[in-house]
Design a protein around this motif. Sequence first.
Motif, PDB file in Angstrom:
ATOM      1  N   LEU A  18      40.207  50.456 -72.017  1.00  0.00           N
ATOM      2  CA  LEU A  18      39.662  51.013 -70.788  1.00  0.00           C
ATOM      3  C   LEU A  18      40.701  50.970 -69.670  1.00  0.00           C
ATOM      4  O   LEU A  18      40.836  51.918 -68.895  1.00  0.00           O
ATOM      5  CB  LEU A  18      38.397  50.259 -70.373  1.00  0.00           C
ATOM      6  N   GLY A  19      41.438  49.861 -69.581  1.00  0.00           N
ATOM      7  CA  GLY A  19      42.518  49.788 -68.608  1.00  0.00           C
ATOM      8  C   GLY A  19      43.599  50.813 -68.898  1.00  0.00           C
ATOM      9  O   GLY A  19      44.193  51.404 -67.979  1.00  0.00           O
ATOM     10  N   LEU A  72      40.878  45.584 -56.102  1.00  0.00           N
ATOM     11  CA  LEU A  72      40.672  44.956 -57.409  1.00  0.00           C
ATOM     12  C   LEU A  72      39.457  45.558 -58.113  1.00  0.00           C
ATOM     13  O   LEU A  72      38.461  45.909 -57.480  1.00  0.00           O
ATOM     14  CB  LEU A  72      40.415  43.449 -57.242  1.00  0.00           C
ATOM     15  N   THR A  73      39.550  45.649 -59.439  1.00  0.00           N
ATOM     16  CA  THR A  73      38.406  45.981 -60.272  1.00  0.00           C
ATOM     17  C   THR A  73      38.585  45.281 -61.609  1.00  0.00           C
ATOM     18  O   THR A  73      39.503  44.475 -61.781  1.00  0.00           O
ATOM     19  CB  THR A  73      38.259  47.511 -60.440  1.00  0.00           C
ATOM     20  N   PHE A  74      37.712  45.562 -62.562  1.00  0.00           N
ATOM     21  CA  PHE A  74      37.794  44.923 -63.877  1.00  0.00           C
ATOM     22  C   PHE A  74      37.331  45.916 -64.926  1.00  0.00           C
ATOM     23  O   PHE A  74      36.553  46.837 -64.655  1.00  0.00           O
ATOM     24  CB  PHE A  74      36.956  43.639 -63.933  1.00  0.00           C
ATOM     25  N   GLU A  75      37.806  45.730 -66.159  1.00  0.00           N
ATOM     26  CA  GLU A  75      37.399  46.607 -67.252  1.00  0.00           C
ATOM     27  C   GLU A  75      36.752  45.819 -68.381  1.00  0.00           C
ATOM     28  O   GLU A  75      36.519  46.366 -69.454  1.00  0.00           O
ATOM     29  CB  GLU A  75      38.585  47.433 -67.766  1.00  0.00           C
ATOM     30  N   ILE A  76      36.443  44.563 -68.117  1.00  0.00           N
ATOM     31  CA  ILE A  76      35.853  43.708 -69.138  1.00  0.00           C
ATOM     32  C   ILE A  76      34.925  42.707 -68.461  1.00  0.00           C
ATOM     33  O   ILE A  76      35.240  42.163 -67.386  1.00  0.00           O
ATOM     34  CB  ILE A  76      36.953  42.992 -69.952  1.00  0.00           C
ATOM     35  N   GLU A  77      33.749  42.467 -69.094  1.00  0.00           N
ATOM     36  CA  GLU A  77      32.788  41.550 -68.483  1.00  0.00           C
ATOM     37  C   GLU A  77      33.202  40.090 -68.569  1.00  0.00           C
ATOM     38  O   GLU A  77      32.551  39.233 -67.972  1.00  0.00           O
ATOM     39  CB  GLU A  77      31.413  41.727 -69.138  1.00  0.00           C
ATOM     40  N   LEU A  78      34.284  39.783 -69.291  1.00  0.00           N
ATOM     41  CA  LEU A  78      34.774  38.408 -69.350  1.00  0.00           C
ATOM     42  C   LEU A  78      35.520  37.998 -68.084  1.00  0.00           C
ATOM     43  O   LEU A  78      35.902  36.838 -67.935  1.00  0.00           O
ATOM     44  CB  LEU A  78      35.689  38.232 -70.566  1.00  0.00           C
TER      45      LEU A  78
END
Length: 385
Positions: A18-19, A72-78
């Motif tokens: 996803l990143g 900032l963002t994220f591509e994984i729920e971890l």
Amino acid sequence: MTITLPGPTLGVVGGGQLGRMMGEAVAPLGVEVVVLDPTTDCPASPVVSDQIVGGFDDADAIHELASRVDALTFEIELADPDLMAEAAAEHDVPVHPDPDTLRTIQDKLVQKEALVDAGIPVPEFAAVATAEGLERVVEEFGGIMLKAREGGYDGRGNVPVDDPADAADALDEVGGNAMAEEFLDFEREIAVMGLKGADGETRTYPVTETIHREEILRESVAPARTDDVVVAEAESVARDVLDVLDGRGVYGIELFETKEGDVLVNEIAPRPHNSGHWTIEGARTSQFENHVRAVLGWPLGPTDLVAPAVTGNVLGDIDETQPATLSGVEEVFAAPDADLHWYGKDDVRPLRKMGHLTATDCNADRDALLSRARDLRDGLTFRDA
């Protein structure tokens, strides 16, 4: 808002496929991307500006990332919501979606309870922590899907249970503390990629049909092969879900269409989702570009369908982990109606997502397009010739 190019730098916690696709999507916009991932030379690294090697709970790494970016963002729920909130505050950078949203979604039971509190329809569910408790729930529901409350994905952490005698083994398999959900005899699974932008703007992509085997997404069909009433209800439910969640970005909203035509929420991902990969070729603006636009507070791109699209996931078709070499790509490359996406993973494991292909055709029947995508995908293999 005044936007100039070159654009800002975005920090992404997670450097998986996803990143990688996020970096591919926004390079033409002048946006630099820095990812944080514990795997050296992660899948995103070849297509982004830089990678910080560190764990998702590594405070020093998270702070380094925040110090180098404009958002900032994220591509994984971890991703660790507490660390992300702390680093964003210390370095005065926005983080989206909101860490509180990530915290809610990380726990499937908390997620479901939040939806119920908002009046959003979901399957019947119950918290279970003991074999005895699970036995009672199985007897009450007449069969359930047992889900690990945290960390499960792609079939991992999900165990169907229809016999109370199997309760103890099932609970051990998912790791104890879990959620039991009634086992639905649904008509189909569908999904909506929802989008939240600046100033409360929301948009949705066309409703997508998702086809799973062994709890793993195999194909996505857009638009979904369902009737207009279900489409309208799915879009309405998705917008209600967006109202519950805080923070800008794309949300993958997985749904069940029941035999009676009702729409129930299955799960939510606070990020671009496999169900929306078709948007790269099939929509005016991909979910990845729109996620970054939203996180940065930029105007959102249109989510209109360009052409009917079917995505087929390329999964590991081997029995043991081995170096990844994909064969049979010539036919896909020669096809005028298909596009192949390689995720850049060094090793292939059984049923691991290694890439996808998308077939598009403005004039094709969706059943025929699904068959076309399957034929092309099934011609790919990681097995030795």
